[in-house]
Design a protein around this motif. Sequence first.
Motif, PDB file in Angstrom:
ATOM      1  N   TRP A 158       0.809  -1.220   0.000  1.00 28.05           N
ATOM      2  CA  TRP A 158       0.000   0.000   0.000  1.00 28.05           C
ATOM      3  C   TRP A 158       0.842   1.270   0.000  1.00 28.05           C
ATOM      4  O   TRP A 158       0.669   2.133  -0.863  1.00 28.05           O
ATOM      5  CB  TRP A 158      -0.960   0.042   1.197  1.00 28.05           C
ATOM      6  CG  TRP A 158      -1.961   1.148   1.018  1.00 28.05           C
ATOM      7  CD1 TRP A 158      -3.135   1.074   0.332  1.00 28.05           C
ATOM      8  CD2 TRP A 158      -1.853   2.501   1.485  1.00 28.05           C
ATOM      9  NE1 TRP A 158      -3.774   2.291   0.330  1.00 28.05           N
ATOM     10  CE2 TRP A 158      -3.013   3.189   1.036  1.00 28.05           C
ATOM     11  CE3 TRP A 158      -0.909   3.190   2.228  1.00 28.05           C
ATOM     12  CZ2 TRP A 158      -3.239   4.536   1.310  1.00 28.05           C
ATOM     13  CZ3 TRP A 158      -1.121   4.536   2.494  1.00 28.05           C
ATOM     14  CH2 TRP A 158      -2.274   5.199   2.048  1.00 28.05           C
ATOM     15  N   LEU A 159       1.773   1.396   0.943  1.00 26.96           N
ATOM     16  CA  LEU A 159       2.481   2.663   1.081  1.00 26.96           C
ATOM     17  C   LEU A 159       3.340   2.976  -0.146  1.00 26.96           C
ATOM     18  O   LEU A 159       3.220   4.057  -0.740  1.00 26.96           O
ATOM     19  CB  LEU A 159       3.344   2.644   2.349  1.00 26.96           C
ATOM     20  CG  LEU A 159       4.103   3.940   2.665  1.00 26.96           C
ATOM     21  CD1 LEU A 159       3.158   5.128   2.748  1.00 26.96           C
ATOM     22  CD2 LEU A 159       4.890   3.796   3.962  1.00 26.96           C
ATOM     23  N   ILE A 160       4.207   2.065  -0.537  1.00 24.24           N
ATOM     24  CA  ILE A 160       5.101   2.336  -1.669  1.00 24.24           C
ATOM     25  C   ILE A 160       4.330   2.531  -2.977  1.00 24.24           C
ATOM     26  O   ILE A 160       4.630   3.467  -3.731  1.00 24.24           O
ATOM     27  CB  ILE A 160       6.166   1.230  -1.785  1.00 24.24           C
ATOM     28  CG1 ILE A 160       7.120   1.311  -0.576  1.00 24.24           C
ATOM     29  CG2 ILE A 160       6.944   1.336  -3.091  1.00 24.24           C
ATOM     30  CD1 ILE A 160       8.132   0.195  -0.492  1.00 24.24           C
ATOM     31  N   PRO A 161       3.311   1.713  -3.288  1.00 20.98           N
ATOM     32  CA  PRO A 161       2.548   1.974  -4.515  1.00 20.98           C
ATOM     33  C   PRO A 161       1.835   3.321  -4.536  1.00 20.98           C
ATOM     34  O   PRO A 161       1.497   3.821  -5.612  1.00 20.98           O
ATOM     35  CB  PRO A 161       1.529   0.822  -4.546  1.00 20.98           C
ATOM     36  CG  PRO A 161       2.178  -0.276  -3.774  1.00 20.98           C
ATOM     37  CD  PRO A 161       2.922   0.420  -2.678  1.00 20.98           C
ATOM     38  N   ASN A 162       1.602   3.913  -3.368  1.00 17.62           N
ATOM     39  CA  ASN A 162       0.903   5.198  -3.306  1.00 17.62           C
ATOM     40  C   ASN A 162       1.841   6.386  -3.100  1.00 17.62           C
ATOM     41  O   ASN A 162       1.375   7.523  -2.966  1.00 17.62           O
ATOM     42  CB  ASN A 162      -0.130   5.179  -2.177  1.00 17.62           C
ATOM     43  CG  ASN A 162      -1.369   4.382  -2.548  1.00 17.62           C
ATOM     44  OD1 ASN A 162      -2.238   4.840  -3.286  1.00 17.62           O
ATOM     45  ND2 ASN A 162      -1.439   3.160  -2.053  1.00 17.62           N
ATOM     46  N   MET A 163       3.155   6.132  -3.075  1.00 19.20           N
ATOM     47  CA  MET A 163       4.117   7.182  -2.752  1.00 19.20           C
ATOM     48  C   MET A 163       4.104   8.349  -3.729  1.00 19.20           C
ATOM     49  O   MET A 163       4.450   9.472  -3.369  1.00 19.20           O
ATOM     50  CB  MET A 163       5.523   6.587  -2.686  1.00 19.20           C
ATOM     51  CG  MET A 163       5.799   5.796  -1.426  1.00 19.20           C
ATOM     52  SD  MET A 163       5.941   6.857   0.011  1.00 19.20           S
ATOM     53  CE  MET A 163       7.448   7.713  -0.393  1.00 19.20           C
ATOM     54  N   ALA A 164       3.725   8.096  -4.975  1.00 15.53           N
ATOM     55  CA  ALA A 164       3.714   9.183  -5.960  1.00 15.53           C
ATOM     56  C   ALA A 164       2.789  10.310  -5.519  1.00 15.53           C
ATOM     57  O   ALA A 164       3.067  11.487  -5.761  1.00 15.53           O
ATOM     58  CB  ALA A 164       3.301   8.654  -7.329  1.00 15.53           C
ATOM     59  N   GLY A 165       1.700   9.955  -4.861  1.00 13.71           N
ATOM     60  CA  GLY A 165       0.764  10.971  -4.391  1.00 13.71           C
ATOM     61  C   GLY A 165       1.376  11.871  -3.335  1.00 13.71           C
ATOM     62  O   GLY A 165       1.140  13.089  -3.330  1.00 13.71           O
ATOM     63  N   LEU A 166       2.188  11.299  -2.458  1.00 14.77           N
ATOM     64  CA  LEU A 166       2.858  12.111  -1.439  1.00 14.77           C
ATOM     65  C   LEU A 166       3.884  13.027  -2.083  1.00 14.77           C
ATOM     66  O   LEU A 166       3.956  14.216  -1.751  1.00 14.77           O
ATOM     67  CB  LEU A 166       3.536  11.205  -0.409  1.00 14.77           C
ATOM     68  CG  LEU A 166       4.386  11.918   0.644  1.00 14.77           C
ATOM     69  CD1 LEU A 166       3.541  12.835   1.504  1.00 14.77           C
ATOM     70  CD2 LEU A 166       5.132  10.914   1.517  1.00 14.77           C
ATOM     71  N   ALA A 167       4.672  12.496  -3.011  1.00 15.26           N
ATOM     72  CA  ALA A 167       5.700  13.307  -3.664  1.00 15.26           C
ATOM     73  C   ALA A 167       5.082  14.459  -4.449  1.00 15.26           C
ATOM     74  O   ALA A 167       5.645  15.553  -4.518  1.00 15.26           O
ATOM     75  CB  ALA A 167       6.534  12.430  -4.590  1.00 15.26           C
ATOM     76  N   GLU A 168       3.908  14.228  -5.023  1.00 14.91           N
ATOM     77  CA  GLU A 168       3.239  15.269  -5.797  1.00 14.91           C
ATOM     78  C   GLU A 168       2.707  16.380  -4.904  1.00 14.91           C
ATOM     79  O   GLU A 168       2.835  17.564  -5.213  1.00 14.91           O
ATOM     80  CB  GLU A 168       2.103  14.645  -6.609  1.00 14.91           C
ATOM     81  CG  GLU A 168       1.374  15.629  -7.502  1.00 14.91           C
ATOM     82  CD  GLU A 168       0.281  14.959  -8.318  1.00 14.91           C
ATOM     83  OE1 GLU A 168      -0.577  15.680  -8.853  1.00 14.91           O
ATOM     84  OE2 GLU A 168       0.281  13.715  -8.410  1.00 14.91           O
ATOM     85  N   ARG A 169       2.113  16.004  -3.780  1.00 15.57           N
ATOM     86  CA  ARG A 169       1.505  16.997  -2.888  1.00 15.57           C
ATOM     87  C   ARG A 169       2.516  17.664  -1.971  1.00 15.57           C
ATOM     88  O   ARG A 169       2.375  18.832  -1.620  1.00 15.57           O
ATOM     89  CB  ARG A 169       0.406  16.334  -2.039  1.00 15.57           C
ATOM     90  CG  ARG A 169      -0.821  15.940  -2.821  1.00 15.57           C
ATOM     91  CD  ARG A 169      -1.943  15.519  -1.915  1.00 15.57           C
ATOM     92  NE  ARG A 169      -2.325  16.584  -0.984  1.00 15.57           N
ATOM     93  CZ  ARG A 169      -3.274  16.454  -0.055  1.00 15.57           C
ATOM     94  NH1 ARG A 169      -3.925  15.307   0.076  1.00 15.57           N
ATOM     95  NH2 ARG A 169      -3.564  17.438   0.753  1.00 15.57           N
TER      96      ARG A 169
END
Length: 295
Positions: free
Chosen positions: A105-116
């Motif tokens: 979950w966390l690593i596959p969703n990391m792009a969202g954190l980097a974007e925001r």
Amino acid sequence: MERLPNLNGLRAFEAAGRHLTFRAAAEELGVTQGAVAQQVRQLEAGLGVALFERLPKGLMLSEAGRAYHGRIAGAFDEMRQATAALRPTPGRVTISVTPSFAAKWLIPNMAGLAERHPDVDLRILATEKVSSFHGDGIDLAVRQGRPPFGASIEAVLLFAQELIAVAAPELLGDRTVPVTPAQLAQLPKLRDAHGHWPGFLRQIGVAEESGRGLGLSQTALAIDAARAGQGVALVSRFLVARDLAEGSLVQVSEAVMRGAQDFYLLAQRGRRSEAVASVMGWLSAAAAAQGGGAG
């Protein structure tokens, strides 16, 4: 116990050994060239060993000095690293999560954190062990459990534990989804360390579990094995949301088993850095967008 030389002398020797001039070492340490030379002479006198050969255009480490410098430089580097780890770094956030939560979950969703929050430097500590905010130097943790977690801990619900049975489409052959309880009983099971299968099968009216299957130590491995067509995995719905959407896994039974321990984001109460607050907000929003949260 062997008495250590003066620390100033060791610092002067370490710097001079890297630069091979007293002048450059003095500039680094913010003292005079004469002070560095004197500190090194005092160190050599105390040790009874010549550490440098003085040359017309600089210095050269003696054989003993070269061996000693390697050990001393390593010790100073260790102290620098320990001090850097102790001091808070603006933008750095260390989060402790289980390996399965990190991988699925966390690593596959990391792009969202980097974007925001592009300025956040997230460090992930993936471990099954209970982490200490002070002892392990972490800022946040995600763990399964039930409140209360203690007066000093703020807990935010990320995901309720909803267990579903999933498998690769090719494993099912010509069976129609959802399969019947009897069909599910005969399919090979992928068992992780949590041991939820007996309770799930009882819930759908299956008295005995088939002995066929594979035992795995982590949920992430069970998911990978299910994707490879090796059996049916019983896992939290949110961990396989992407696989279900992509079609690499299908939910083989309509039954959902409510687990006893939900997934919580844990943080220390009180003041926190802007970066930690940003990660907390992003985690809560990302979980809510996937149907998690307190709802």
